[in-house]
Scaffold this motif. Structure first.
Motif, PDB file in Angstrom:
ATOM      1  N   ASP A  77       0.828  -1.205   0.000  1.00  0.00           N
ATOM      2  CA  ASP A  77       0.000   0.000   0.000  1.00  0.00           C
ATOM      3  C   ASP A  77       0.862   1.255   0.000  1.00  0.00           C
ATOM      4  O   ASP A  77       0.483   2.280  -0.562  1.00  0.00           O
ATOM      5  CB  ASP A  77      -0.914  -0.006   1.232  1.00  0.00           C
ATOM      6  N   TYR A  78       2.032   1.176   0.663  1.00  0.00           N
ATOM      7  CA  TYR A  78       2.952   2.306   0.727  1.00  0.00           C
ATOM      8  C   TYR A  78       4.379   1.810   0.535  1.00  0.00           C
ATOM      9  O   TYR A  78       4.769   0.781   1.102  1.00  0.00           O
ATOM     10  CB  TYR A  78       2.878   3.019   2.082  1.00  0.00           C
ATOM     11  N   VAL A  79       5.146   2.529  -0.269  1.00  0.00           N
ATOM     12  CA  VAL A  79       6.590   2.311  -0.371  1.00  0.00           C
ATOM     13  C   VAL A  79       7.256   3.604   0.067  1.00  0.00           C
ATOM     14  O   VAL A  79       7.014   4.665  -0.515  1.00  0.00           O
ATOM     15  CB  VAL A  79       7.020   1.941  -1.799  1.00  0.00           C
ATOM     16  N   ILE A  80       8.071   3.521   1.122  1.00  0.00           N
ATOM     17  CA  ILE A  80       8.680   4.711   1.713  1.00  0.00           C
ATOM     18  C   ILE A  80      10.192   4.612   1.590  1.00  0.00           C
ATOM     19  O   ILE A  80      10.808   3.686   2.132  1.00  0.00           O
ATOM     20  CB  ILE A  80       8.279   4.865   3.195  1.00  0.00           C
ATOM     21  N   THR A  81      10.800   5.555   0.880  1.00  0.00           N
ATOM     22  CA  THR A  81      12.257   5.604   0.793  1.00  0.00           C
ATOM     23  C   THR A  81      12.787   6.474   1.932  1.00  0.00           C
ATOM     24  O   THR A  81      12.167   7.466   2.297  1.00  0.00           O
ATOM     25  CB  THR A  81      12.719   6.166  -0.554  1.00  0.00           C
ATOM     26  N   LEU A  82      13.949   6.093   2.469  1.00  0.00           N
ATOM     27  CA  LEU A  82      14.490   6.796   3.628  1.00  0.00           C
ATOM     28  C   LEU A  82      15.763   7.567   3.335  1.00  0.00           C
ATOM     29  O   LEU A  82      16.399   8.093   4.245  1.00  0.00           O
ATOM     30  CB  LEU A  82      14.727   5.807   4.783  1.00  0.00           C
ATOM     31  N   ILE A 100       6.209   7.405  -0.893  1.00  0.00           N
ATOM     32  CA  ILE A 100       6.510   8.498   0.027  1.00  0.00           C
ATOM     33  C   ILE A 100       8.023   8.595   0.161  1.00  0.00           C
ATOM     34  O   ILE A 100       8.703   7.577   0.334  1.00  0.00           O
ATOM     35  CB  ILE A 100       5.877   8.259   1.412  1.00  0.00           C
ATOM     36  N   ALA A 101       8.569   9.807   0.086  1.00  0.00           N
ATOM     37  CA  ALA A 101      10.014  10.007   0.193  1.00  0.00           C
ATOM     38  C   ALA A 101      10.360  10.700   1.505  1.00  0.00           C
ATOM     39  O   ALA A 101       9.944  11.832   1.740  1.00  0.00           O
ATOM     40  CB  ALA A 101      10.523  10.831  -0.993  1.00  0.00           C
ATOM     41  N   TRP A 102      11.108  10.007   2.349  1.00  0.00           N
ATOM     42  CA  TRP A 102      11.689  10.592   3.553  1.00  0.00           C
ATOM     43  C   TRP A 102      13.199  10.632   3.355  1.00  0.00           C
ATOM     44  O   TRP A 102      13.736   9.934   2.498  1.00  0.00           O
ATOM     45  CB  TRP A 102      11.361   9.754   4.792  1.00  0.00           C
ATOM     46  N   ASN A 103      13.881  11.436   4.136  1.00  0.00           N
ATOM     47  CA  ASN A 103      15.333  11.488   4.014  1.00  0.00           C
ATOM     48  C   ASN A 103      15.946  11.676   5.393  1.00  0.00           C
ATOM     49  O   ASN A 103      15.692  12.678   6.060  1.00  0.00           O
ATOM     50  CB  ASN A 103      15.757  12.630   3.085  1.00  0.00           C
ATOM     51  N   PHE A 104      16.736  10.697   5.823  1.00  0.00           N
ATOM     52  CA  PHE A 104      17.422  10.761   7.115  1.00  0.00           C
ATOM     53  C   PHE A 104      18.911  10.525   6.903  1.00  0.00           C
ATOM     54  O   PHE A 104      19.303   9.694   6.073  1.00  0.00           O
ATOM     55  CB  PHE A 104      16.865   9.701   8.075  1.00  0.00           C
ATOM     56  N   GLU A 105      19.716  11.221   7.673  1.00  0.00           N
ATOM     57  CA  GLU A 105      21.158  11.059   7.577  1.00  0.00           C
ATOM     58  C   GLU A 105      21.546   9.624   7.935  1.00  0.00           C
ATOM     59  O   GLU A 105      21.005   9.033   8.872  1.00  0.00           O
ATOM     60  CB  GLU A 105      21.858  12.039   8.513  1.00  0.00           C
ATOM     61  N   ASP A 106      22.491   9.064   7.177  1.00  0.00           N
ATOM     62  CA  ASP A 106      22.980   7.717   7.445  1.00  0.00           C
ATOM     63  C   ASP A 106      23.826   7.735   8.718  1.00  0.00           C
ATOM     64  O   ASP A 106      24.878   8.374   8.757  1.00  0.00           O
ATOM     65  CB  ASP A 106      23.824   7.228   6.267  1.00  0.00           C
ATOM     66  N   PRO A 107      23.401   7.048   9.777  1.00  0.00           N
ATOM     67  CA  PRO A 107      24.178   7.091  11.025  1.00  0.00           C
ATOM     68  C   PRO A 107      25.572   6.486  10.869  1.00  0.00           C
ATOM     69  O   PRO A 107      26.495   6.843  11.600  1.00  0.00           O
ATOM     70  CB  PRO A 107      23.320   6.285  12.001  1.00  0.00           C
ATOM     71  N   ALA A 108      25.738   5.560   9.900  1.00  0.00           N
ATOM     72  CA  ALA A 108      27.047   4.943   9.693  1.00  0.00           C
ATOM     73  C   ALA A 108      28.064   5.942   9.162  1.00  0.00           C
ATOM     74  O   ALA A 108      29.276   5.765   9.330  1.00  0.00           O
ATOM     75  CB  ALA A 108      26.922   3.770   8.719  1.00  0.00           C
ATOM     76  N   ALA A 109      27.565   7.018   8.521  1.00  0.00           N
ATOM     77  CA  ALA A 109      28.461   8.026   7.961  1.00  0.00           C
ATOM     78  C   ALA A 109      28.646   9.225   8.887  1.00  0.00           C
ATOM     79  O   ALA A 109      29.339  10.180   8.553  1.00  0.00           O
ATOM     80  CB  ALA A 109      27.927   8.503   6.617  1.00  0.00           C
ATOM     81  N   SER A 110      28.014   9.175  10.066  1.00  0.00           N
ATOM     82  CA  SER A 110      28.077  10.302  10.997  1.00  0.00           C
ATOM     83  C   SER A 110      29.208  10.116  12.010  1.00  0.00           C
ATOM     84  O   SER A 110      29.513   8.996  12.432  1.00  0.00           O
ATOM     85  CB  SER A 110      26.742  10.433  11.737  1.00  0.00           C
ATOM     86  N   ALA A 111      29.793  11.245  12.409  1.00  0.00           N
ATOM     87  CA  ALA A 111      30.848  11.218  13.420  1.00  0.00           C
ATOM     88  C   ALA A 111      30.288  11.415  14.825  1.00  0.00           C
ATOM     89  O   ALA A 111      31.032  11.360  15.809  1.00  0.00           O
ATOM     90  CB  ALA A 111      31.888  12.299  13.121  1.00  0.00           C
ATOM     91  N   GLN A 112      28.981  11.658  14.932  1.00  0.00           N
ATOM     92  CA  GLN A 112      28.376  11.881  16.241  1.00  0.00           C
ATOM     93  C   GLN A 112      28.367  10.598  17.068  1.00  0.00           C
ATOM     94  O   GLN A 112      28.117   9.502  16.538  1.00  0.00           O
ATOM     95  CB  GLN A 112      26.944  12.385  16.084  1.00  0.00           C
ATOM     96  N   LYS A 113      28.606  10.734  18.350  1.00  0.00           N
ATOM     97  CA  LYS A 113      28.685   9.587  19.247  1.00  0.00           C
ATOM     98  C   LYS A 113      27.345   8.863  19.347  1.00  0.00           C
ATOM     99  O   LYS A 113      27.296   7.633  19.394  1.00  0.00           O
ATOM    100  CB  LYS A 113      29.136  10.049  20.636  1.00  0.00           C
ATOM    101  N   GLU A 114      26.264   9.614  19.384  1.00  0.00           N
ATOM    102  CA  GLU A 114      24.923   9.038  19.531  1.00  0.00           C
ATOM    103  C   GLU A 114      24.158   9.032  18.209  1.00  0.00           C
ATOM    104  O   GLU A 114      22.940   9.195  18.180  1.00  0.00           O
ATOM    105  CB  GLU A 114      24.132   9.828  20.579  1.00  0.00           C
TER     106      GLU A 114
END
Length: 258
Positions: A77-82, A100-114
């Motif tokens: 019913d829904y395909v959501i890209t992240l 539906i198109a969402w966009n979130f930063e890839d945590p694997a590419a982030s230098a943030q601790k959390e």
């Protein structure tokens, strides 16, 4: 019982963001939705993803990476890209309803601790909004609004402030709300979409502008709740009202025909 809606979450590696979304939707509303995930170039579930989910108390049972081709023949019913890349690479899946198109930063590419916890929190908030919007009829029925629906719809400070400002000003456009609340336009637009889906607000076009006002068919008790809340919380809303009234180049208005 109505048939569950099938939701497919897509990202590139199917290792973090789409796995988080799949697990969170299963955790949030298993009664109305079936959640799945896949990737355009799948690898394996990141252990840090499992750890972040488990710390939140969300089950990771049954999570594994799979390719888009493995689910291409299934109806959704829904395909959501992240992420933007998966949205570009995503194949047109036969039998799919809404994209539906969402966009979130890839945590694997982030230098943030959390990074993984932060991404999980952001996706969780979006999932909760998705459930609120999609688990009820899209048109809404103001006359049938129950107290639980109203308070659930306003159970966020930004949405509550939007509702109060619209109650005060009668109608406002997105640019006015971004100025008053000092929030980014995409965030304001998402909250407006939810308020509209709850049948609390209605939008109308006037020239090049789109304005939002209280739905004209709102029950009187809902209008009374909003008005009493506004009258009793002037100090709480004062900074927002001041920023709105000090806004330069506010869009002009033409009288409503109705």
């Amino acid at each position: 019982m109505s048939q569950k809606k099938r939701v497919l979450f897509l990202c590139v590696a199917n290792s973090s963001r789409s796995q988080m979304a799949e697990a969170l939707l299963r955790h949030t509303d298993p009664e109305h939705f079936e959640a799945f995930s896949a990737g355009t170039a799948p690898t394996e579930v990141d252990p840090r993803t499992r750890n972040a989910l488990e710390q939140l108390g969300v089950s990771t049972e049954g999570l594994f990476s799979k390719s888009v081709e493995q689910v291409a023949g299934e109806p959704f019913d829904y395909v959501i890209t992240l992420c933007d890349k998966s949205a570009l690479e995503c194949l047109a899946l036969p039998g799919t309803g809404e994209y539906i198109a969402w966009n979130f930063e890839d945590p694997a590419a982030s230098a943030q601790k959390e990074a993984y916890r932060k991404t999980l929190h952001e996706i969780h908030e979006r999932i909760k909004m998705f459930v609120l919007i999609k688990s009820k009829p899209a048109s809404g029925d103001p006359d049938a609004m129950a107290p639980t629906e109203l308070f659930k719809c306003l159970a966020d400070e930004t949405r509550a402030r939007i509702a109060m400002l619209v109650t005060l000003e009668q109608d406002l456009c997105v640019c006015e709300l971004t100025a008053a609340l000092e929030e980014a336009q995409p965030k304001i637009s998402r909250h407006l979409a939810l308020l509209r889906s709850c049948a609390l607000l209605e939008d109308r076009r006037n020239g090049q502008w789109v304005y939002y006002r209280l739905h004209p068919q709102l029950p009187e008790w809902v209008r009374d709740v909003l008005k009493r809340t506004l009258d009793s919380n002037a100090e709480w809303l004062r900074p927002d009202v001041q920023r709105l009234w000090q806004m330069r180049d506010r869009p002009g208005r033409k009288p409503l025909c109705d």
